[in-house]
Design an enzyme around this catalytic site. Structure first.
Site, PDB file in Angstrom:
ATOM      1  N   GLY A  38       2.855   0.058   0.280  1.00 26.06           N
ATOM      2  CA  GLY A  38       3.336  -1.291  -0.038  1.00 26.06           C
ATOM      3  C   GLY A  38       3.331  -2.240   1.138  1.00 26.06           C
ATOM      4  O   GLY A  38       2.429  -2.231   1.983  1.00 26.06           O
ATOM      5  N   VAL A  39       4.361  -3.064   1.203  1.00 28.09           N
ATOM      6  CA  VAL A  39       4.398  -4.076   2.275  1.00 28.09           C
ATOM      7  C   VAL A  39       4.587  -3.403   3.642  1.00 28.09           C
ATOM      8  O   VAL A  39       4.070  -3.865   4.661  1.00 28.09           O
ATOM      9  CB  VAL A  39       5.507  -5.122   1.983  1.00 28.09           C
ATOM     10  N   ASP A  40       5.261  -2.255   3.656  1.00 28.52           N
ATOM     11  CA  ASP A  40       5.439  -1.485   4.903  1.00 28.52           C
ATOM     12  C   ASP A  40       4.067  -1.105   5.469  1.00 28.52           C
ATOM     13  O   ASP A  40       3.754  -1.341   6.644  1.00 28.52           O
ATOM     14  CB  ASP A  40       6.258  -0.229   4.560  1.00 28.52           C
ATOM     15  N   THR A 124      11.668  -3.836  -5.031  1.00 25.15           N
ATOM     16  CA  THR A 124      11.127  -4.023  -6.399  1.00 25.15           C
ATOM     17  C   THR A 124       9.734  -3.404  -6.573  1.00 25.15           C
ATOM     18  O   THR A 124       9.100  -3.586  -7.612  1.00 25.15           O
ATOM     19  CB  THR A 124      11.048  -5.523  -6.747  1.00 25.15           C
ATOM     20  N   TYR A 127      10.441   1.325  -4.874  1.00 27.65           N
ATOM     21  CA  TYR A 127      11.849   1.708  -5.070  1.00 27.65           C
ATOM     22  C   TYR A 127      12.384   1.368  -6.451  1.00 27.65           C
ATOM     23  O   TYR A 127      13.532   1.662  -6.773  1.00 27.65           O
ATOM     24  CB  TYR A 127      12.725   1.101  -3.970  1.00 27.65           C
TER      25      TYR A 127
END
Ligand code: APR
Length: 179
Positions: A38-40, A124, A127
């Site tokens: 994801g954004v990580d 969202t 998670y």
């Protein structure tokens, strides 16, 4: 879409958080702070190994807390790594932990003299936090924090998809319609 709060403003936009030219972007990380998807994953890919090297010295991060590193090769000066709750149905303190993640990120931004901060929609994605509920918590927490942290002039929430942007825009409109 944007809303003025005193001398500050909250902006909603659709886009890629790693492209943000702000003082700090906020990462939706996991407690290890050792990267993920994801954004990580996007932040570590775009920011380069320097960010992970700094994360390794931070000793992890509890859900609801936030810790800061440099932005590495990103346009942003800093990355504030926070950890949201994993959705478990809503009866395991998830709303409180999600609000804490936004609040602690704002405190860390303010403590490092950041004037502009961009958030993703924390929790969202992987998670599983229902985005309609999460957006209300995000917006309410950020709007309240902007009153306490006058040094932050602009907070953006950067939504990856247009659908997510529409959810946040609808919730923000409902919050700001004069009663
Ligand atoms: N820019 C902006 N938003 C993004 C980007 C991006 N480049 N990539 C993904 N997103 C959005 C997702 O669409 C979602 O709406 O960020 C939101 C949060 O999703 P996740 O990144 O999956 O984060 P989260 O749900 O908090 O789960 C965290 O996922 O990546 C792992 O290491 C991370 O274990 C942790 C977990």
């Amino acid at each position: 879409m944007e809303v003025k709060i005193g001398n500050s403003q909250l902006v909603l936009k659709q886009g890629d958080l790693t492209e943000e030219e702000v003082d700090a972007i906020v990462n939706a990380a996991n407690p290890s702070l050792l990267g993920g998807g994801g954004v990580d994953g996007a932040i570590h890919r775009a920011g380069g190994p320097e960010i992970l090297a700094q994360c390794k010295k931070l000793g992890g991060c509890h859900p609801g807390d936030a810790k800061i590193t440099s932005g590495g090769k990103l346009k942003a000066k800093y990355v504030i790594h926070t950890v949201g709750p994993i959705w478990g149905g809503g009866k395991e303190g998830e709303p409180k932990i999600l609000a804490q993640a936004y609040q602690r990120s704002m405190e860390v931004a303010s403590g490092n003299h950041c004037r502009t901060v961009s958030f993703p929609s924390i929790s969202t994605g992987a998670y599983g936090y229902p985005i309609d509920q999460a957006s209300r918590i995000a917006l309410r927490t950020i709007l309240n924090c902007l009153k306490d942290h006058q040094g932050i002039s602009e907070v953006r929430i950067v939504l990856f998809s247009f659908e997510d942007y529409q959810v946040y825009a609808r919730e923000l409109r409902q919050m700001t319609i004069p009663m």
